[in-house]
Design a protein around this motif. Structure first.
Motif, PDB file in Angstrom:
ATOM      1  N   UNK A   1       0.854  -1.198  -0.002  1.00 53.90           N
ATOM      2  CA  UNK A   1      -0.018   0.205  -0.156  1.00 53.90           C
ATOM      3  C   UNK A   1       0.914   1.265  -0.141  1.00 53.90           C
ATOM      4  N   UNK A   2       0.619   2.168  -0.818  1.00 56.50           N
ATOM      5  CA  UNK A   2       1.485   3.441  -0.887  1.00 56.50           C
ATOM      6  C   UNK A   2       0.320   4.537  -0.567  1.00 56.50           C
ATOM      7  N   UNK A   3       0.687   5.340   0.315  1.00 55.64           N
ATOM      8  CA  UNK A   3      -0.009   6.358   0.907  1.00 55.64           C
ATOM      9  C   UNK A   3       0.844   7.730   0.864  1.00 55.64           C
ATOM     10  N   UNK A   4       0.077   8.698   0.140  1.00 57.51           N
ATOM     11  CA  UNK A   4       0.751   9.988  -0.113  1.00 57.51           C
ATOM     12  C   UNK A   4       0.032  10.985   0.800  1.00 57.51           C
ATOM     13  N   UNK A   5       0.819  11.480   1.556  1.00 52.30           N
ATOM     14  CA  UNK A   5       0.272  12.773   2.378  1.00 52.30           C
ATOM     15  C   UNK A   5       0.620  14.034   1.628  1.00 52.30           C
ATOM     16  N   UNK A   6      -0.262  14.855   1.484  1.00 53.81           N
ATOM     17  CA  UNK A   6      -0.127  16.225   1.045  1.00 53.81           C
ATOM     18  C   UNK A   6       0.050  17.213   2.064  1.00 53.81           C
ATOM     19  N   UNK A   7       0.937  18.232   1.831  1.00 54.61           N
ATOM     20  CA  UNK A   7       1.079  19.175   2.922  1.00 54.61           C
ATOM     21  C   UNK A   7      -0.310  19.841   3.122  1.00 54.61           C
ATOM     22  N   UNK A   8      -0.521  20.265   4.360  1.00 55.30           N
ATOM     23  CA  UNK A   8      -1.854  20.886   4.934  1.00 55.30           C
ATOM     24  C   UNK A   8      -1.810  22.363   4.255  1.00 55.30           C
ATOM     25  N   UNK A   9      -2.676  23.043   3.689  1.00 53.16           N
ATOM     26  CA  UNK A   9      -2.692  24.165   3.301  1.00 53.16           C
ATOM     27  C   UNK A   9      -2.629  25.159   4.573  1.00 53.16           C
ATOM     28  N   UNK A  10      -2.016  26.375   4.293  1.00 45.88           N
ATOM     29  CA  UNK A  10      -2.058  27.583   5.221  1.00 45.88           C
ATOM     30  C   UNK A  10      -3.305  27.577   5.962  1.00 45.88           C
ATOM     31  N   UNK A  11      -4.324  27.464   5.233  1.00 42.41           N
ATOM     32  CA  UNK A  11      -5.789  27.996   5.577  1.00 42.41           C
ATOM     33  C   UNK A  11      -6.426  26.832   6.250  1.00 42.41           C
ATOM     34  N   UNK A  12      -5.701  25.439   6.497  1.00 44.69           N
ATOM     35  CA  UNK A  12      -6.142  24.205   6.996  1.00 44.69           C
ATOM     36  C   UNK A  12      -7.260  24.425   8.307  1.00 44.69           C
ATOM     37  N   UNK A  13      -8.083  23.465   8.433  1.00 48.74           N
ATOM     38  CA  UNK A  13      -8.866  23.685   9.509  1.00 48.74           C
ATOM     39  C   UNK A  13      -8.777  22.112  10.315  1.00 48.74           C
ATOM     40  N   UNK A  14      -8.776  22.612  11.751  1.00 47.62           N
ATOM     41  CA  UNK A  14      -9.031  21.405  12.725  1.00 47.62           C
ATOM     42  C   UNK A  14     -10.247  20.798  12.614  1.00 47.62           C
ATOM     43  N   UNK A  15     -10.468  19.683  13.349  1.00 48.65           N
ATOM     44  CA  UNK A  15     -11.791  18.959  13.178  1.00 48.65           C
ATOM     45  C   UNK A  15     -12.960  19.842  13.701  1.00 48.65           C
ATOM     46  N   UNK A  16     -12.569  20.612  14.746  1.00 53.09           N
ATOM     47  CA  UNK A  16     -13.832  21.514  15.355  1.00 53.09           C
ATOM     48  C   UNK A  16     -14.159  22.675  14.541  1.00 53.09           C
ATOM     49  N   UNK A  17     -13.007  23.201  13.713  1.00 49.63           N
ATOM     50  CA  UNK A  17     -13.470  24.578  12.683  1.00 49.63           C
ATOM     51  C   UNK A  17     -13.999  23.753  11.418  1.00 49.63           C
ATOM     52  N   UNK A  18     -13.554  22.518  11.123  1.00 48.99           N
ATOM     53  CA  UNK A  18     -14.156  22.019   9.979  1.00 48.99           C
ATOM     54  C   UNK A  18     -15.622  21.602  10.115  1.00 48.99           C
ATOM     55  N   UNK A  19     -15.922  21.217  11.370  1.00 50.78           N
ATOM     56  CA  UNK A  19     -17.252  21.066  11.578  1.00 50.78           C
ATOM     57  C   UNK A  19     -17.992  22.310  11.579  1.00 50.78           C
ATOM     58  N   UNK A  20     -17.790  23.258  12.263  1.00 49.98           N
ATOM     59  CA  UNK A  20     -18.584  24.636  12.311  1.00 49.98           C
ATOM     60  C   UNK A  20     -18.504  25.210  10.962  1.00 49.98           C
ATOM     61  N   UNK A  21     -17.658  25.055   9.889  1.00 47.56           N
ATOM     62  CA  UNK A  21     -17.582  25.739   8.718  1.00 47.56           C
ATOM     63  C   UNK A  21     -18.535  24.783   7.712  1.00 47.56           C
ATOM     64  N   UNK A  22     -18.406  23.759   7.994  1.00 43.24           N
ATOM     65  CA  UNK A  22     -19.377  22.857   7.059  1.00 43.24           C
ATOM     66  C   UNK A  22     -20.898  23.055   7.564  1.00 43.24           C
ATOM     67  N   UNK A  23     -21.327  23.168   8.801  1.00 42.63           N
ATOM     68  CA  UNK A  23     -22.589  23.397   9.346  1.00 42.63           C
ATOM     69  C   UNK A  23     -22.992  24.538   8.653  1.00 42.63           C
ATOM     70  N   UNK A  24     -22.257  25.845   8.778  1.00 43.47           N
ATOM     71  CA  UNK A  24     -22.641  27.158   8.212  1.00 43.47           C
ATOM     72  C   UNK A  24     -22.959  26.943   6.612  1.00 43.47           C
ATOM     73  N   UNK A  25     -21.987  26.340   5.989  1.00 45.42           N
ATOM     74  CA  UNK A  25     -21.883  26.215   4.657  1.00 45.42           C
ATOM     75  C   UNK A  25     -23.538  25.635   3.927  1.00 45.42           C
TER      76      UNK A  25
END
Length: 127
Positions: free
Chosen positions: A1-25
């Motif tokens: 299995x090959x797994x590639x991890x891309x660098x996180x963008x500067x505007x990356x969201x943690x799980x809580x931020x991700x949840x909040x922004x998705x709910x809003x959108x």
């Protein structure tokens, strides 16, 4: 299995931020399905683009797409329709470059709880 991890963008969201922004959108730009139809309507493209942009910023955090359809007189059919809608939303988000681990679920609910087109929610941190 090959797994590639891309660098996180500067505007990356943690799980809580991700949840909040998705709910809003999801509440600002709901995907409005035609009654009884699983296909994502073309006017939903901007909402899908917005959701995909957010999910890309969430990295690989697990996300569950849950769609609820009005149960009416046929809750089993409504559940199957909702599951297919959730699957299509997840597929559309992933096809736009998101790398999150997305699972899907569908449910049947009282029509007054979800409206005639149903309702889509995002649960973050849910495998």
């Amino acid at each position: 299995e090959v797994r590639v991890t891309l660098p996180r963008p500067d505007n990356a969201l943690d799980a809580m931020q991700c949840a909040d922004v998705l709910v809003d959108a999801a509440s600002r730009e709901p995907i409005r399905f035609a009654a009884g139809e699983p296909a994502i309507p073309p006017p939903a493209t901007p909402a899908l683009e917005s959701l995909a942009d957010i999910v890309r910023r969430c990295g690989e955090v697990p996300i569950r797409v849950v769609h609820s359809a009005p149960a009416g007189d046929h809750p089993d059919q409504a559940r199957a329709l909702a599951a297919e809608r959730a699957r299509l939303i997840a597929q559309a988000i992933l096809s736009r470059g998101a790398t999150a681990r997305i699972t899907t679920a569908g449910s049947a609910a009282a029509g007054s709880d979800v409206g005639p087109a149903g309702r889509t929610q995002f649960e973050v941190g849910q495998p």
